[in-house]
Structure formats: structure tokens, C-alpha cells
Design a protein around this motif. Structure first.
Motif, PDB file in Angstrom:
ATOM      1  N   THR A   1       0.805  -1.219   0.000  1.00 13.27           N
ATOM      2  CA  THR A   1       0.000   0.000   0.000  1.00 13.27           C
ATOM      3  C   THR A   1       0.841   1.274   0.000  1.00 13.27           C
ATOM      4  OG1 THR A   1      -0.153  -0.087   2.402  1.00 13.27           O
ATOM      5  CG2 THR A   1      -1.964  -1.057   1.146  1.00 13.27           C
ATOM      6  N   LEU A   2       2.130   1.163   0.252  1.00 11.94           N
ATOM      7  CA  LEU A   2       2.989   2.343   0.274  1.00 11.94           C
ATOM      8  C   LEU A   2       3.029   3.079  -1.070  1.00 11.94           C
ATOM      9  CD1 LEU A   2       4.716   3.944   2.220  1.00 11.94           C
ATOM     10  CD2 LEU A   2       6.679   2.605   1.470  1.00 11.94           C
ATOM     11  N   PRO A   3       3.149   2.395  -2.222  1.00 11.87           N
ATOM     12  CA  PRO A   3       3.096   3.129  -3.497  1.00 11.87           C
ATOM     13  C   PRO A   3       1.757   3.830  -3.723  1.00 11.87           C
ATOM     14  CG  PRO A   3       3.991   0.944  -3.848  1.00 11.87           C
ATOM     15  CD  PRO A   3       3.497   0.991  -2.440  1.00 11.87           C
ATOM     16  N   PHE A   4       0.667   3.222  -3.257  1.00 11.11           N
ATOM     17  CA  PHE A   4      -0.647   3.850  -3.390  1.00 11.11           C
ATOM     18  C   PHE A   4      -0.723   5.120  -2.545  1.00 11.11           C
ATOM     19  CE2 PHE A   4      -5.112   4.322  -2.129  1.00 11.11           C
ATOM     20  CZ  PHE A   4      -5.675   4.464  -3.380  1.00 11.11           C
ATOM     21  N   ILE A   5      -0.213   5.066  -1.331  1.00 10.25           N
ATOM     22  CA  ILE A   5      -0.239   6.228  -0.446  1.00 10.25           C
ATOM     23  C   ILE A   5       0.619   7.353  -1.022  1.00 10.25           C
ATOM     24  CG2 ILE A   5       0.451   7.052   1.845  1.00 10.25           C
ATOM     25  CD1 ILE A   5      -0.314   4.231   2.875  1.00 10.25           C
ATOM     26  N   LEU A   6       1.803   7.018  -1.499  1.00 15.07           N
ATOM     27  CA  LEU A   6       2.675   8.037  -2.089  1.00 15.07           C
ATOM     28  C   LEU A   6       2.075   8.626  -3.364  1.00 15.07           C
ATOM     29  CD1 LEU A   6       6.155   6.379  -1.525  1.00 15.07           C
ATOM     30  CD2 LEU A   6       5.125   8.273  -0.257  1.00 15.07           C
ATOM     31  N   GLY A   7       1.419   7.804  -4.157  1.00 15.97           N
ATOM     32  CA  GLY A   7       0.759   8.305  -5.360  1.00 15.97           C
ATOM     33  C   GLY A   7      -0.385   9.246  -5.035  1.00 15.97           C
ATOM     34  N   CYS A   8      -1.159   8.910  -3.999  1.00 20.08           N
ATOM     35  CA  CYS A   8      -2.251   9.791  -3.578  1.00 20.08           C
ATOM     36  C   CYS A   8      -1.721  11.114  -3.060  1.00 20.08           C
ATOM     37  CB  CYS A   8      -3.103   9.110  -2.511  1.00 20.08           C
ATOM     38  SG  CYS A   8      -4.142   7.797  -3.159  1.00 20.08           S
ATOM     39  N   MET A   9      -0.600  11.067  -2.358  1.00 21.29           N
ATOM     40  CA  MET A   9       0.008  12.313  -1.888  1.00 21.29           C
ATOM     41  C   MET A   9       0.504  13.153  -3.057  1.00 21.29           C
ATOM     42  SD  MET A   9       1.961  10.959   1.517  1.00 21.29           S
ATOM     43  CE  MET A   9       2.881  12.447   1.728  1.00 21.29           C
ATOM     44  N   GLY A  10       1.025  12.518  -4.088  1.00 24.26           N
ATOM     45  CA  GLY A  10       1.451  13.242  -5.278  1.00 24.26           C
ATOM     46  C   GLY A  10       0.276  13.883  -6.000  1.00 24.26           C
ATOM     47  N   ILE A  11      -0.818  13.157  -6.127  1.00 24.63           N
ATOM     48  CA  ILE A  11      -2.023  13.704  -6.769  1.00 24.63           C
ATOM     49  C   ILE A  11      -2.545  14.879  -5.961  1.00 24.63           C
ATOM     50  CG2 ILE A  11      -4.427  13.200  -7.356  1.00 24.63           C
ATOM     51  CD1 ILE A  11      -3.501  10.325  -7.948  1.00 24.63           C
ATOM     52  N   ALA A  12      -2.583  14.741  -4.639  1.00 24.98           N
ATOM     53  CA  ALA A  12      -3.075  15.823  -3.789  1.00 24.98           C
ATOM     54  C   ALA A  12      -2.194  17.065  -3.895  1.00 24.98           C
ATOM     55  CB  ALA A  12      -3.143  15.353  -2.340  1.00 24.98           C
ATOM     56  N   SER A  13      -0.884  16.869  -3.993  1.00 24.58           N
ATOM     57  CA  SER A  13       0.001  18.028  -4.110  1.00 24.58           C
ATOM     58  C   SER A  13      -0.200  18.748  -5.443  1.00 24.58           C
ATOM     59  CB  SER A  13       1.456  17.613  -3.921  1.00 24.58           C
ATOM     60  OG  SER A  13       1.844  16.725  -4.948  1.00 24.58           O
ATOM     61  N   VAL A  14      -0.422  18.010  -6.518  1.00 24.00           N
ATOM     62  CA  VAL A  14      -0.696  18.647  -7.819  1.00 24.00           C
ATOM     63  C   VAL A  14      -2.010  19.415  -7.763  1.00 24.00           C
ATOM     64  CG1 VAL A  14      -1.279  18.149 -10.232  1.00 24.00           C
ATOM     65  CG2 VAL A  14       0.665  17.022  -9.169  1.00 24.00           C
ATOM     66  N   LEU A  15      -3.039  18.812  -7.156  1.00 24.91           N
ATOM     67  CA  LEU A  15      -4.331  19.490  -7.060  1.00 24.91           C
ATOM     68  C   LEU A  15      -4.242  20.749  -6.210  1.00 24.91           C
ATOM     69  CD1 LEU A  15      -6.774  16.479  -6.662  1.00 24.91           C
ATOM     70  CD2 LEU A  15      -6.446  17.921  -8.655  1.00 24.91           C
ATOM     71  N   LEU A  16      -3.542  20.663  -5.085  1.00 19.29           N
ATOM     72  CA  LEU A  16      -3.394  21.841  -4.232  1.00 19.29           C
ATOM     73  C   LEU A  16      -2.619  22.951  -4.940  1.00 19.29           C
ATOM     74  CD1 LEU A  16      -2.701  20.212  -0.766  1.00 19.29           C
ATOM     75  CD2 LEU A  16      -4.717  21.510  -1.463  1.00 19.29           C
ATOM     76  N   TYR A  17      -1.589  22.580  -5.662  1.00 20.84           N
ATOM     77  CA  TYR A  17      -0.799  23.590  -6.368  1.00 20.84           C
ATOM     78  C   TYR A  17      -1.633  24.310  -7.417  1.00 20.84           C
ATOM     79  CZ  TYR A  17       2.598  25.716  -9.441  1.00 20.84           C
ATOM     80  OH  TYR A  17       3.276  26.603 -10.223  1.00 20.84           O
ATOM     81  N   PHE A  18      -2.328  23.544  -8.267  1.00 25.16           N
ATOM     82  CA  PHE A  18      -3.081  24.177  -9.348  1.00 25.16           C
ATOM     83  C   PHE A  18      -4.369  24.822  -8.856  1.00 25.16           C
ATOM     84  CE2 PHE A  18      -0.437  21.541 -12.144  1.00 25.16           C
ATOM     85  CZ  PHE A  18      -0.060  22.510 -13.039  1.00 25.16           C
ATOM     86  N   SER A  19      -4.893  24.407  -7.716  1.00 26.11           N
ATOM     87  CA  SER A  19      -6.129  25.009  -7.214  1.00 26.11           C
ATOM     88  C   SER A  19      -5.884  26.274  -6.406  1.00 26.11           C
ATOM     89  CB  SER A  19      -6.876  24.007  -6.334  1.00 26.11           C
ATOM     90  OG  SER A  19      -7.277  22.898  -7.089  1.00 26.11           O
TER      91      SER A  19
END
Length: 112
Positions: free
Chosen positions: A89-107
Motif C-alpha cells: 500500500t505504500l506506493p498507493f499512499i505516495l501516489g495519492c500524496m502526489g495527486i493531492a500536491s498537484v491538485l493543491l498547487y493548481f487550485s
């Protein structure tokens, strides 16, 4: 006689859309088979073309989120029946954190 044949053909064409058949389809559905259906892929492609044409940030971010979460679920989580461990589950958690950081940056952070 022609009318009865038309009614029979219509009934046969609508048979897959009966409630029991739809519920059976939804119960057996997984993320991989959902993304392979053109009924799902075609509206996503239309939304992408609209978003690129109008350059709408919200639609583009929504499509990015849907596609990246789909890829994360497909490639990082183990298949059904397999046990979940921290290393799986570690790659899934890191991927979700990456998606969240992209969304926060562009939003919130990036301004045009």
C-alpha cells in the motif's frame, strides 16, 4: 404481424438494461473492466476535448484526478483476494500524496 415483431425485437434489445441484469453487471464490475468499456471512455474523451478547447481548469483537474486514481488503483493495489501489506500500500499512499500536491498547487497556489 409487423407490429408484434417490432415489439419482440425491442424487448430483446432492452433485455440487457433490465434491473436484475444491471445489478449483476455492477456487482461483477471492477476498475479494470470499467476503464475498458467504451461507454465510460468516450464521455471522458469528450470531457477532455471540451476542457482543452475551453481551457477550463476545474474540468482538467477533475479528469487528471480520475485518470491518475484509476491508474493508481490498477497498478499499485494488489488484486482482490490478496492480502494488503505495508509494502503493497505504500506506493498507493505516495501516489495519492502526489495527486493531492498537484491538485493543491493548481487550485490554490498557481495564479494566471
Amino acid at each position: 404481424m409487423d407490429k408484434e415483431r417490432l415489439i419482440m425485437k425491442t424487448g430483446q434489445a432492452l433485455h440487457p438494461f433490465e434491473t436484475q441484469n444491471v445489478l449483476t453487471f455492477l456487482k461483477e464490475l471492477n476498475m479494470k473492466s470499467l476503464t475498458n468499456h467504451p461507454e465510460v471512455t468516450f464521455p471522458l474523451v469528450l470531457a477532455l476535448l471540451y476542457a482543452l478547447w475551453r481551457w477550463t481548469r476545474i474540468v482538467l483537474l477533475t479528469l487528471f484526478t480520475l485518470l491518475s486514481l484509476t491508474m493508481l488503483i490498477r497498478y499499485t493495489l494488489p488484486p482482490s483476494g490478496a492480502e494488503l501489506t505495508i509494502s503493497s500500500t505504500l506506493p498507493f499512499i505516495l501516489g495519492c500524496m502526489g495527486i493531492a500536491s498537484v491538485l493543491l498547487y493548481f487550485s490554490f497556489l498557481r495564479t494566471d
